[in-house]
Design a protein around this motif. Structure first.
Motif, PDB file in Angstrom:
ATOM      1  N   UNK A   2       0.853  -1.187   0.000  1.00 60.68           N
ATOM      2  CA  UNK A   2       0.000   0.000   0.000  1.00 60.68           C
ATOM      3  C   UNK A   2       0.886   1.232   0.000  1.00 60.68           C
ATOM      4  N   UNK A   3       0.277   2.367  -0.321  1.00 64.43           N
ATOM      5  CA  UNK A   3       1.016   3.622  -0.338  1.00 64.43           C
ATOM      6  C   UNK A   3       0.344   4.623   0.582  1.00 64.43           C
ATOM      7  N   UNK A   4       1.123   5.188   1.488  1.00 63.27           N
ATOM      8  CA  UNK A   4       0.678   6.272   2.348  1.00 63.27           C
ATOM      9  C   UNK A   4       0.949   7.566   1.602  1.00 63.27           C
ATOM     10  N   UNK A   5      -0.077   8.369   1.395  1.00 65.58           N
ATOM     11  CA  UNK A   5       0.123   9.630   0.691  1.00 65.58           C
ATOM     12  C   UNK A   5       0.716  10.688   1.605  1.00 65.58           C
ATOM     13  N   UNK A   6       0.193  10.825   2.809  1.00 71.08           N
ATOM     14  CA  UNK A   6       0.787  11.762   3.762  1.00 71.08           C
ATOM     15  C   UNK A   6       0.097  11.664   5.105  1.00 71.08           C
ATOM     16  N   UNK A   7       0.818  12.086   6.128  1.00 71.56           N
ATOM     17  CA  UNK A   7       0.264  12.337   7.448  1.00 71.56           C
ATOM     18  C   UNK A   7       0.625  13.776   7.752  1.00 71.56           C
ATOM     19  N   UNK A   8      -0.387  14.585   8.024  1.00 71.99           N
ATOM     20  CA  UNK A   8      -0.135  15.997   8.323  1.00 71.99           C
ATOM     21  C   UNK A   8      -0.756  16.356   9.659  1.00 71.99           C
ATOM     22  N   UNK A   9       0.004  17.072  10.462  1.00 66.51           N
ATOM     23  CA  UNK A   9      -0.454  17.530  11.761  1.00 66.51           C
ATOM     24  C   UNK A   9      -0.240  19.042  11.803  1.00 66.51           C
ATOM     25  N   UNK A  10      -1.259  19.768  12.259  1.00 61.07           N
ATOM     26  CA  UNK A  10      -1.135  21.225  12.399  1.00 61.07           C
ATOM     27  C   UNK A  10       0.096  21.557  13.238  1.00 61.07           C
ATOM     28  N   UNK A  11       0.838  22.596  12.846  1.00 63.87           N
ATOM     29  CA  UNK A  11       2.073  22.933  13.576  1.00 63.87           C
ATOM     30  C   UNK A  11       1.884  23.061  15.088  1.00 63.87           C
ATOM     31  N   UNK A  12       0.785  23.660  15.531  1.00 63.86           N
ATOM     32  CA  UNK A  12       0.592  23.851  16.975  1.00 63.86           C
ATOM     33  C   UNK A  12       0.270  22.544  17.704  1.00 63.86           C
ATOM     34  N   UNK A  13      -0.060  21.482  16.974  1.00 60.41           N
ATOM     35  CA  UNK A  13      -0.379  20.183  17.586  1.00 60.41           C
ATOM     36  C   UNK A  13       0.776  19.185  17.473  1.00 60.41           C
ATOM     37  N   UNK A  14       1.886  19.603  16.893  1.00 62.91           N
ATOM     38  CA  UNK A  14       3.018  18.689  16.721  1.00 62.91           C
ATOM     39  C   UNK A  14       3.707  18.404  18.049  1.00 62.91           C
ATOM     40  N   UNK A  15       4.438  17.298  18.085  1.00 62.50           N
ATOM     41  CA  UNK A  15       5.185  16.844  19.272  1.00 62.50           C
ATOM     42  C   UNK A  15       4.259  16.499  20.428  1.00 62.50           C
ATOM     43  N   UNK A  16       3.019  16.123  20.124  1.00 61.50           N
ATOM     44  CA  UNK A  16       2.064  15.726  21.154  1.00 61.50           C
ATOM     45  C   UNK A  16       1.568  14.297  20.924  1.00 61.50           C
ATOM     46  N   UNK A  17       2.196  13.568  19.988  1.00 61.15           N
ATOM     47  CA  UNK A  17       1.833  12.182  19.756  1.00 61.15           C
ATOM     48  C   UNK A  17       0.731  11.961  18.740  1.00 61.15           C
ATOM     49  N   UNK A  18       0.260  13.022  18.103  1.00 63.47           N
ATOM     50  CA  UNK A  18      -0.826  12.888  17.125  1.00 63.47           C
ATOM     51  C   UNK A  18      -0.369  12.066  15.928  1.00 63.47           C
ATOM     52  N   UNK A  19       0.781  12.399  15.365  1.00 60.74           N
ATOM     53  CA  UNK A  19       1.302  11.660  14.209  1.00 60.74           C
ATOM     54  C   UNK A  19       1.574  10.204  14.550  1.00 60.74           C
ATOM     55  N   UNK A  20       2.105   9.963  15.727  1.00 56.68           N
ATOM     56  CA  UNK A  20       2.382   8.591  16.171  1.00 56.68           C
ATOM     57  C   UNK A  20       1.092   7.800  16.306  1.00 56.68           C
ATOM     58  N   UNK A  21       0.039   8.426  16.842  1.00 55.86           N
ATOM     59  CA  UNK A  21      -1.254   7.745  16.973  1.00 55.86           C
ATOM     60  C   UNK A  21      -1.842   7.426  15.603  1.00 55.86           C
ATOM     61  N   UNK A  22      -1.732   8.371  14.673  1.00 52.29           N
ATOM     62  CA  UNK A  22      -2.222   8.128  13.311  1.00 52.29           C
ATOM     63  C   UNK A  22      -1.459   6.984  12.655  1.00 52.29           C
TER      64      UNK A  22
END
Length: 85
Positions: A2-22
Motif C-alpha cells: 500500500x502507499x501512504x500519501x501523507x500524514x499531516x499535523x497542524x504545527x501547533x499540535x506537533x510533538x504531542x503524539x498525534x502523528x504517532x497515533x495516526x
C-alpha cells in the motif's frame, strides 16, 4: 503493498503524539488487511517528515526526480499478528 500519501499535523499540535497515533492506527489497519509493505514518498528537502517516517520503521529505498524536485521513497515492511520489523 500500500502507499501512504501523507500524514499531516497542524504545527501547533506537533510533538504531542498525534502523528504517532495516526501511524499506529494505519499500521493496525494494514495488518488487518494483510498488507505486508507500506510505501511513502517524501520531498528530499523535508527533513522533518523523513525523520518522522524513519522513527516509525520506514527505510529509505531510492530517490527520484518529480516535477523538478528530488523525492525519496521510503518503505516499511509489516508483519502480521501485531509484530513489526
Amino acid at each position: 503493498g500500500a502507499e501512504l500519501l501523507s500524514i499531516m499535523v497542524e504545527p501547533e499540535a506537533r510533538s504531542q503524539g498525534v502523528g504517532t497515533a495516526l501511524m499506529a492506527a494505519l499500521l493496525d489497519e494494514c495488518r488487518l488487511r494483510r498488507i505486508t509493505l507500506l510505501d511513502v514518498t517524501v520531498d528530499a528537502a523535508n527533513d522533518g517528515a523523513q525523520r518522522f517516517y524513519q522513527r516509525h520503521g520506514f527505510i529509505p529505498h531510492h530517490s527520484f526526480r518529480l516535477f523538478g524536485r528530488t523525492m525519496r521513497l521510503f518503505q516499511r515492511p509489516i508483519l502480521s499478528e501485531n509484530r513489526t520489523v
